[in-house]
Design a protein around this motif. Sequence first.
Motif, mmCIF file in Angstrom:
data_model
loop_
_atom_site.group_PDB
_atom_site.id
_atom_site.type_symbol
_atom_site.label_atom_id
_atom_site.label_comp_id
_atom_site.label_asym_id
_atom_site.label_seq_id
_atom_site.Cartn_x
_atom_site.Cartn_y
_atom_site.Cartn_z
ATOM 1 N N UNK A 1 0.838 -1.194 0.000
ATOM 2 C CA UNK A 1 0.000 0.000 0.000
ATOM 3 C C UNK A 1 0.877 1.250 0.000
ATOM 4 N N UNK B 1 -12.332 1.774 -9.125
ATOM 5 C CA UNK B 1 -12.180 2.262 -7.759
ATOM 6 C C UNK B 1 -11.977 3.775 -7.762
ATOM 7 N N UNK C 1 -2.911 1.261 -4.158
ATOM 8 C CA UNK C 1 -3.912 2.271 -3.842
ATOM 9 C C UNK C 1 -4.946 1.811 -2.836
ATOM 10 N N UNK C 2 -5.116 0.511 -2.703
ATOM 11 C CA UNK C 2 -6.190 -0.004 -1.866
ATOM 12 C C UNK C 2 -5.593 -0.589 -0.590
ATOM 13 N N UNK C 3 -6.045 -0.083 0.528
ATOM 14 C CA UNK C 3 -5.465 -0.486 1.815
ATOM 15 C C UNK C 3 -5.851 -1.918 2.175
ATOM 16 N N UNK C 4 -7.071 -2.273 1.882
ATOM 17 C CA UNK C 4 -7.548 -3.608 2.240
ATOM 18 C C UNK C 4 -8.088 -4.297 0.976
ATOM 19 N N UNK D 1 -11.936 -4.844 -0.593
ATOM 20 C CA UNK D 1 -12.307 -4.124 -1.822
ATOM 21 C C UNK D 1 -12.800 -5.075 -2.904
ATOM 22 N N UNK E 1 -16.187 -5.976 -1.997
ATOM 23 C CA UNK E 1 -17.082 -4.836 -2.215
ATOM 24 C C UNK E 1 -17.444 -4.683 -3.694
ATOM 25 N N UNK E 2 -16.440 -4.821 -4.553
ATOM 26 C CA UNK E 2 -16.696 -4.679 -5.994
ATOM 27 C C UNK E 2 -17.685 -5.737 -6.466
#
Lengths: 397, 397, 397
Positions: C20, C57, C376-379, C383, C386-387
Amino acid sequence: MALMDRYTAQLAELDIARMFGNDFFLTWDKTDDELAALFTVADALRTLRENNLSSRIFDSGLGISLFRDNSTRTRFSFASACNLLGLEVQDLDEGKSQIAHGETVRETANMISFMADVIGIRDDMYIGKGHTYQKAVSDAVRQGYADGVLEQVPTLVNLQCDIDHPTQCCADLLHVIHEFGGAQNLRGKKIAMTWAYSPSYGKPLSVPQGVIGLFSRFGMEVVLAHPEGYDIFPEVEELAARQAAASGGSFRRVDSMDEAFAGADIVYPKSWAPFAAMEKRTELYGNGDTAGIQALEKELLAQNADHTDWECTEERMASTKNGSALYLHCLPADISGVSCERGEVAASVFDRYRTPLYKQASYKPYIIAAMIFLAKVKDPVRMLELLERKGRVRQMG
Amino acid sequence: MALMDRYTAQLAELDIARMFGNDFFLTWDKTDDELAALFTVADALRTLRENNLSSRIFDSGLGISLFRDNSTRTRFSFASACNLLGLEVQDLDEGKSQIAHGETVRETANMISFMADVIGIRDDMYIGKGHTYQKAVSDAVRQGYADGVLEQVPTLVNLQCDIDHPTQCCADLLHVIHEFGGAQNLRGKKIAMTWAYSPSYGKPLSVPQGVIGLFSRFGMEVVLAHPEGYDIFPEVEELAARQAAASGGSFRRVDSMDEAFAGADIVYPKSWAPFAAMEKRTELYGNGDTAGIQALEKELLAQNADHTDWECTEERMASTKNGSALYLHCLPADISGVSCERGEVAASVFDRYRTPLYKQASYKPYIIAAMIFLAKVKDPVRMLELLERKGRVRQMG
Amino acid sequence: MALMDRYTAQLAELDIARMFGNDFFLTWDKTDDELAALFTVADALRTLRENNLSSRIFDSGLGISLFRDNSTRTRFSFASACNLLGLEVQDLDEGKSQIAHGETVRETANMISFMADVIGIRDDMYIGKGHTYQKAVSDAVRQGYADGVLEQVPTLVNLQCDIDHPTQCCADLLHVIHEFGGAQNLRGKKIAMTWAYSPSYGKPLSVPQGVIGLFSRFGMEVVLAHPEGYDIFPEVEELAARQAAASGGSFRRVDSMDEAFAGADIVYPKSWAPFAAMEKRTELYGNGDTAGIQALEKELLAQNADHTDWECTEERMASTKNGSALYLHCLPADISGVSCERGEVAASVFDRYRTPLYKQASYKPYIIAAMIFLAKVKDPVRMLELLERKGRVRQMG
């Protein structure tokens, strides 16, 4: 308290109805309220982005760019601004010969604008041309809309013309406003817009003209300094003088960099070409006189070489207010011993001001976005509130 | 009543199942129903945009453009169409030498298509090349999809080839349909597709061919006029004749601009290069014979110069139906006394028709968008209803 | 079971916290877990797209590309990756002369990054330059963020430097993983990274270096083969040897293509320029010695011509494991009798492997997207879930 409250409170006080649907050619076309709104919206859009909130007001649409001179900073700023609002940039890469007469300007302007929401043009090389061309494009698309050819009027944003460089100068001013804690604190401050030596030729007049045409509206002591023969448009000097008087400040021209720097709160040392030479070049160019242009270039470089001492040195910086005037430049600067042997500014001065200089540049995308926003959004207060309330994130993650 | 009702009612009557997943190479590949659907969807998309409703059917995806000839109008139309539907344009700027053999076409086509939903190609310079190349690209990406290389088949849209210019000619026809109040009103109308003088060399044949290949399907009296030696593809003339007969109209070729204009409802005077000369150029180009190409160019310009009287003058316009035929041009036109000394059209004629000419051009982005839409959307009726019902605004403000 | 389950289960096992906010310069900067995460996310993003689910995102934002060498494949892969995630590509088309000293790198890097979420750079021509330049850009934008100039740190993605070509080699490896049914199945497999003859000059070393620097981490028998004088960076050979030993595999260098091919599971025959010659060229270029560069080119082509027998022939392929090693190439290949008289590979070999070769290339957009995603995505687990859960469709229709 909501993020947008301070901005919407400011906007609500301003008379900005005339910005909707209008272009941005010259800062002096705009009222004080309109300029205040521009700075407020630029700050608001920056705040939204810093809080990872989307400012997309467009679901689709094009931002057309037309650069008739090389550009990196302004090109990326325009692309950033369009993207921030949801527009895709489409660059018009014209052969210079295509635009020979008003007829074709009108046609080209319409042909690229069927789905264009904004057109950004940089055209700064020839005296009497750039602004005129931008006006012609704007007239053409307004006529196209009136005739039912276009379904929307693309907003024209002046990305630099022969007269003004409003996206640059407004970014400069917004930077200054932040550095001084508000536009009201500029009253009585001295700014030195001064010529500086560069080993290059033919830099546009739009920055010095734009700076004195904008900063003279805030009650400041505006000093324009250049060696003999490096005049700018006389009309802009007259405008600056009028505006300075009206705003409780002053404007004067001097022929000494030392005099300009003495006690200054802000200095903007930058090279430009003499107005008379630019006029001559425009004429030579119009006649296709390549030999004449080369001769003129040689002459100008020789003329420049008489003024290598017009440099923003540590000594001169020491003479400014508390020795710590805010140093401005539109970048890239000609830095002595770095990008050239002798240039506009001493390396140590430039180094010391690097971070504020980059910050100065960082306002340009937001200024451009604010210009588009105010031309496209009928009720900016409501829209800023809406963008915050919707709370669409810019980047998930 | 809902905005889309009139369009969806029309579409529901048409047999267009074969459009889904298919390319758009030549108008005569398409059935009458398919063409009717194209015009209906183009109008529907325009109506959505005029009502500030989004037509984005793509959340992400690329539209690849490949222009092997200069283009402003078609380039911006393609970019506009892609953007309208939610695709980002990525231009393939090839060195001409890269595409030397079918092998590389296949590879390049796949390499650019991993996330491509549409590929638009303009390749109109050499006889026997452009259409063949577009077919090869289409075959390559279909094979790539079958092989599991690509996850979608990019739709190929012909942005002009050596045979047809369907995005132009369909835009022309849609304009005519609107001007005459419906396709059914074209029956019996006379259209003069005629050669006109231009001081330039080597203009493609795709417009005259595309026009007679398309307009001959609507029961019109189609007249093709050109001086001796300016023949177009004989196959397209034969096609036009067959189609005209089948649709209850007529097709004939004449060698007199006056004869073509007399009583015409629509005139389309435009320069093009002789087919035989284009074939010869293709051969010379294939042999890398630069001297030969220059000699040919000289010869062609001399040949052109014998026909400077092929101009769309006020006198000729006066001879059309009620002296007010609809004047068409794909633009830019060579305007006498404006863009050249003598050209395709008198300045006063062009001026009088400027607004309809710009409107004619304004249909192209929607035609291209409709081509993509119909290739990508399985149930266009349902999708148009959905876009209206969702009511996503294109521009907030 | 949800689509993302298998990927999120894998990711959950990996220690990837350090990805990250970080750049991607060289594969050997990354841990085994980090590489595993890269391949997992690339597969997950591909699965989302194959199921018509959006991976956006970003609501807005720019991906800056800078290609200091021609590129089609990598350019389109970068554009595809950015678009997949919701970023718009803005290409920096620099004049080579602008980047003369570190000063300007720092400034340019900041000026283009005000709204940049990722910067992709290809700079592979000169030894000791490309990686250094990329590091300088990364340092500059991190400093810019620390100074409050930038509101985000753009992630730097190495699109090829003088040392490594990580987007290519990771796509190569992901292809191999899929062909062999998992990374665990690579243990003990023999890969021949071998020089091959090409009638061209000066191909970068980054692919052979990247391949041995990456494949040596998976317990494989890695063989590097080239004629005398075609050495690569010694440091990368040493790294490959160390990694091979640590992973239970082996690394050796041979001077025979036959020896490398014998019994190989995977072959990667490809031309490159000798390290020593590239160093010399870098020096000549630095001195502006055009004549010297031309002389060197002549010398290198002559040296190449001594090794035309280094070709991937049917005979050599027959000597590989079961006569059916997996043939790899980064494309475009120099194909004997097709793109040149004699080249890297026989036409019949290339033809037989065309589909797997195209598949190999098809992973690159997803590898680049995964690099950006993980920076770019912390988790990433949350994510991806979620997508899928949001289920936004990529294409309606």
